[in-house]
Design a protein around this motif. Sequence first.
Motif, PDB file in Angstrom:
ATOM      1  N   ILE A  76      32.040  52.648  33.465  1.00 43.96           N
ATOM      2  CA  ILE A  76      31.483  52.642  32.104  1.00 43.96           C
ATOM      3  C   ILE A  76      32.580  53.085  31.160  1.00 43.96           C
ATOM      4  CG2 ILE A  76      29.772  53.635  30.551  1.00 43.96           C
ATOM      5  CD1 ILE A  76      27.972  54.085  32.971  1.00 43.96           C
ATOM      6  N   GLU A  77      32.795  52.311  30.134  1.00 44.42           N
ATOM      7  CA  GLU A  77      33.859  52.634  29.193  1.00 44.42           C
ATOM      8  C   GLU A  77      33.531  53.950  28.472  1.00 44.42           C
ATOM      9  OE1 GLU A  77      36.661  51.186  28.713  1.00 44.42           O
ATOM     10  OE2 GLU A  77      36.329  49.540  30.134  1.00 44.42           O
ATOM     11  N   GLN A  78      34.484  54.875  28.480  1.00 46.06           N
ATOM     12  CA  GLN A  78      34.334  56.175  27.826  1.00 46.06           C
ATOM     13  C   GLN A  78      35.324  56.247  26.656  1.00 46.06           C
ATOM     14  OE1 GLN A  78      32.022  58.285  28.668  1.00 46.06           O
ATOM     15  NE2 GLN A  78      31.337  57.284  30.573  1.00 46.06           N
ATOM     16  N   PRO A  79      35.049  57.021  25.628  1.00 49.79           N
ATOM     17  CA  PRO A  79      33.864  57.878  25.426  1.00 49.79           C
ATOM     18  C   PRO A  79      32.720  57.103  24.796  1.00 49.79           C
ATOM     19  CG  PRO A  79      35.391  58.220  23.668  1.00 49.79           C
ATOM     20  CD  PRO A  79      36.051  57.241  24.576  1.00 49.79           C
ATOM     21  N   LEU A  80      31.521  57.731  24.734  1.00 51.45           N
ATOM     22  CA  LEU A  80      30.334  57.156  24.111  1.00 51.45           C
ATOM     23  C   LEU A  80      29.727  58.186  23.166  1.00 51.45           C
ATOM     24  CD1 LEU A  80      28.605  55.459  27.176  1.00 51.45           C
ATOM     25  CD2 LEU A  80      29.908  54.338  25.382  1.00 51.45           C
ATOM     26  N   CYS A  81      29.122  57.677  22.104  1.00 50.28           N
ATOM     27  CA  CYS A  81      28.421  58.567  21.187  1.00 50.28           C
ATOM     28  C   CYS A  81      27.038  58.887  21.740  1.00 50.28           C
ATOM     29  CB  CYS A  81      28.330  57.942  19.796  1.00 50.28           C
ATOM     30  SG  CYS A  81      27.349  56.448  19.779  1.00 50.28           S
ATOM     31  N   LEU A  82      26.307  59.797  21.072  1.00 50.55           N
ATOM     32  CA  LEU A  82      25.006  60.225  21.570  1.00 50.55           C
ATOM     33  C   LEU A  82      23.999  59.088  21.558  1.00 50.55           C
ATOM     34  CD1 LEU A  82      24.643  63.780  19.989  1.00 50.55           C
ATOM     35  CD2 LEU A  82      25.163  63.194  22.346  1.00 50.55           C
ATOM     36  N   ASP A  83      23.998  58.284  20.502  1.00 52.59           N
ATOM     37  CA  ASP A  83      23.030  57.187  20.450  1.00 52.59           C
ATOM     38  C   ASP A  83      23.269  56.196  21.567  1.00 52.59           C
ATOM     39  OD1 ASP A  83      21.956  58.311  18.220  1.00 52.59           O
ATOM     40  OD2 ASP A  83      23.170  57.132  16.805  1.00 52.59           O
ATOM     41  N   CYS A  84      24.533  55.848  21.792  1.00 55.11           N
ATOM     42  CA  CYS A  84      24.840  54.916  22.880  1.00 55.11           C
ATOM     43  C   CYS A  84      24.548  55.549  24.223  1.00 55.11           C
ATOM     44  CB  CYS A  84      26.301  54.477  22.792  1.00 55.11           C
ATOM     45  SG  CYS A  84      26.678  53.535  21.298  1.00 55.11           S
ATOM     46  N   MET A  85      24.749  56.883  24.340  1.00 52.12           N
ATOM     47  CA  MET A  85      24.425  57.568  25.586  1.00 52.12           C
ATOM     48  C   MET A  85      22.930  57.516  25.851  1.00 52.12           C
ATOM     49  SD  MET A  85      26.915  58.671  27.385  1.00 52.12           S
ATOM     50  CE  MET A  85      26.003  59.850  28.374  1.00 52.12           C
ATOM     51  N   ARG A  86      22.118  57.627  24.781  1.00 49.22           N
ATOM     52  CA  ARG A  86      20.674  57.514  24.981  1.00 49.22           C
ATOM     53  C   ARG A  86      20.299  56.126  25.501  1.00 49.22           C
ATOM     54  NH1 ARG A  86      20.660  59.906  19.697  1.00 49.22           N
ATOM     55  NH2 ARG A  86      20.232  62.165  19.770  1.00 49.22           N
ATOM     56  N   VAL A  87      20.851  55.107  24.863  1.00 47.10           N
ATOM     57  CA  VAL A  87      20.560  53.736  25.314  1.00 47.10           C
ATOM     58  C   VAL A  87      21.008  53.541  26.745  1.00 47.10           C
ATOM     59  CG1 VAL A  87      21.019  51.307  24.906  1.00 47.10           C
ATOM     60  CG2 VAL A  87      20.694  52.845  22.965  1.00 47.10           C
ATOM     61  N   LEU A  88      22.233  54.030  27.067  1.00 51.52           N
ATOM     62  CA  LEU A  88      22.753  53.904  28.430  1.00 51.52           C
ATOM     63  C   LEU A  88      21.904  54.680  29.413  1.00 51.52           C
ATOM     64  CD1 LEU A  88      24.949  52.866  30.316  1.00 51.52           C
ATOM     65  CD2 LEU A  88      26.313  54.879  29.724  1.00 51.52           C
ATOM     66  N   SER A  89      21.453  55.871  28.989  1.00 53.01           N
ATOM     67  CA  SER A  89      20.621  56.684  29.882  1.00 53.01           C
ATOM     68  C   SER A  89      19.294  55.990  30.167  1.00 53.01           C
ATOM     69  CB  SER A  89      20.384  58.061  29.259  1.00 53.01           C
ATOM     70  OG  SER A  89      19.532  58.843  30.080  1.00 53.01           O
TER      71      SER A  89
END
Length: 499
Positions: free
Chosen positions: A171-184
């Motif tokens: 998974i390409e890093q880093p990610l913001c919180l919103d994208c982390m929520r979608v990814l999660s």
Amino acid sequence: MKPPAPAAAGDKGGAAAVDPSLPRFKCQECHRALVVVGVESFTDKLPAHAVSGMNASSFQGGVMGASRMDNSYVVLSKQNRSHGHGIPPRPPSAAVPRTEPNRPTRAMEGSYIVLPPAAASIYKISGSEGGSAQLSPTSMNSSSPLPGNNFHSSVTVLKRAFEIATSQTQIEQPLCLDCMRVLSDKMDKEIEDVNTDIKAYEACLQRLEEETYNILSEADFQKEKQKIEEEERKLKSAIEEAEKKYSEICSEMKGLETKSKQFEELEERYCHDLNSFQFQLTSHQEERDAVLAKIEVSQVHLELLKRTNVLNDAFYISHDGLIGTINNFRLGRLPNVQVEWDEINAAWGQAALLLHTMAQHFTPKFQYRIKIHPMGSYPKVTDIDDNTYELFGPVNLFWSSRFDKAMTWFLTCLQEFAEFAISLDKENNVPPEKSLNLPYKIEGDKVGSHTIFLSFNKLDNWTKALKYTLCNLKWVLYWFIGNTSFALPSGSLAQSSKR
């Protein structure tokens, strides 16, 4: 990590200022710019025994570890540990330090994520990355003082950590919180699907384990083994037979391919020959059609010629007022119309030629007693006593007996030919109304009650007698055309016309 904010007015190159030469991080999903803040606060809050027992490189970018880098970990803030409402937990590969710029960070209260040993490579920093020197555990001892401004090296180490996290998690890093929520959410859905599949597989496995199997005895096993071996032998023999047939079929196929090539050559040759033959046939057919068309046209002309009598075109009988004409030559004269004797002689020559031609056609069936001698403009007549008289002028009006006798014998010959025509009609059973009937009766020297003598006769009466004579001659000509397919002897008409 959070998006960049403008620096405060009271900051004068402190920790909040960002070096423009440092790498800028951005979310790999939404591509928003991210800035690392609060890294240096961890260094200030660490206890003294932790600083003295760790390598200086342990504090680069908020990442701490032992001197051997066997258990590397990432420090998290209390906010990240608490997992507030609506914020999913970070996966290990995406764990990065998150601190507020002006919020103090508590001591290390057991909040960390252990990284695999491969994460130790984050301390291998080349001199080209951000201009910082490579740090190693051996280069610094526990008593080395902590650098005053190591933010540049911290960001470089953090960049290396992101690269390692990307390689470990795909998974390409880093990610913001919103994208982390979608990814999660996406990963939770995948985990749920995987758990459902695992449960289904476990249920199937349990069902299979609960099923009972009939264990064969040794004798039955041997029998089944023999059956299988027998089937195997049969299959092998069938395979050998199939291979043998396959080889035979291959040889036949080669022979058929050879024959097919020969047939293709023959077909090509046949096509060439057929095209050549069709071309020749088309040429011959076109030539034949042209010949048939010519034949058809010739037949039409032949039929037209058969229906056309040359005498009708060669001897055109008509009149010019009170004077009769033959081929536009006037036969006769009037007191007020003085016709030259040359024209009169030419007219008598044409009349004599016509009567002589018709009489000659039926000779010897027609008893041609009185002979007509067509000699151009100087015709003559021979009577039954072989006396010859000139049928041309000029003559004296008072002494023209020979000319009068010649005209009288011409009338006699014309009357005899008309009687012969009537007799032929009777033989052919022609009805009387369709038989020949002269319009003007001939009696000796008179035709239609007018004498043909020129001596002691008026020019008007003589001209009328000549006109009636030509009229009777025309009727005889029509009968002749309707009852004969006249073919003029070669040269006879032309020679007679030239005289």
